[in-house]
Enzyme design. Structure first.
Site: not given
Ligand code: PGA
Length: 253
Positions: A67, A136, A143, A138
């Site tokens: 992404d 959350n 999302e 995702h």
């Molecule tokens: P993080 O993010 O590795 O910074 O915890 C993971 C994500 O949001 O997919």
């Protein structure tokens, strides 16, 4: 899902790097799917070490990142493009033309998504995809929602994600509100997936991922439909009872 509870962030990173290295050694012309964020940061450092000390060869490797924030140029310090070069690409012998990251500043983001998806298809899909998980639930920037998009698409970031990611920006207003992300089908077509989760805040989503329930409100729960996922998970957030209880459901705890 193969579950590997692990004692430290360091051990998680080393194990993930070892699996990636094994993949490259077995198939030098391999296609890797990369993630950004705090979770895989140390895995990239380990891979750089393996390149320097053990001559792990990235010259035939192709990569696709999950992404990118919409509206950020590759030079923006918070772009995922910048993250990947600063933390990994500039230290190894990967070929520039084999690196793929969605263009956050594309003139036509919808066309960029179509082109990105086509590139992945053209090469025959991703061999090994690295994933983190949002608090959350995702993966990439897919999302939680009642509908999910299958392929690479532009997505409106959730308030949760904007707030969580604001730690990297001066303030909330500076966080991009949209992104380009691979879709769930793009991710699920990967031949093998490593999902990494470290820290107490990942307990809730991880319990849902291993619950046996599948819901688009927890996009990562779709990974239960994939037949080759390795979950490398913080031992502290993974109840040992699950290992022995085939009827375990998180709602029971
Ligand atoms: P993080 O993010 O590795 O910074 O915890 C993971 C994500 O949001 O997919």
């Amino acid at each position: 899902m193969e579950i590997k509870p692990i004692n430290s962030y360091d051990a998680m990173s080393k194990l993930a790097a070892k699996i990636v290295a094994g993949q490259i050694i077995n198939k030098p012309k391999t296609v890797l799917g990369f993630a950004t964020g705090s979770t895989p940061l140390s895995m990239y450092r380990e891979l750089v070490k393996l390149y320097k000390k053990s001559k792990l060869d990235f010259s035939k490797v192709t990569t696709f990142n999950l992404d990118e924030y919409l509206g950020l140029s590759p030079e923006h310090p918070q772009s995922y493009h910048y993250y990947m070069y600063e933390n990994f690409f500039k230290y190894v012998n990967i070929r520039e033309e084999n690196i793929h990251i969605p263009k956050g500043n594309a003139e036509d983001p919808v066309q960029e998504c179509l082109d990105y998806e086509k590139e992945i298809e053209k090469i025959g899909g991703i061999d090994l995809q690295i994933l983190g998980i949002g608090i959350n639930g995702h993966v990439g920037f897919n999302e939680p929602d009642i509908n999910l998009e299958a392929k690479t698409h532009v997505i409106q970031l959730s308030d949760d994600t904007i707030t969580t990611n604001s730690r990297f920006f001066k303030n909330l207003d500076e966080v991009p509100k949209k992104a380009i992300t691979m879709g769930m089908a793009t991710i699920m077509r990967s031949k093998k997936i490593i999902l990494m989760a470290w820290g107490a805040e990942k307990k809730k989503p991880i319990l849902k991922v291993i619950s046996g329930h599948i819901a688009t409100e927890v996009p990562a729960s779709l990974l239960q439909l994939h037949n080759d996922v390795i979950l490398i998970v913080d031992k502290k957030i993974y109840p040992s009872s699950i290992v022995t209880d085939p009827l375990f459901y998180p709602d029971k705890i």
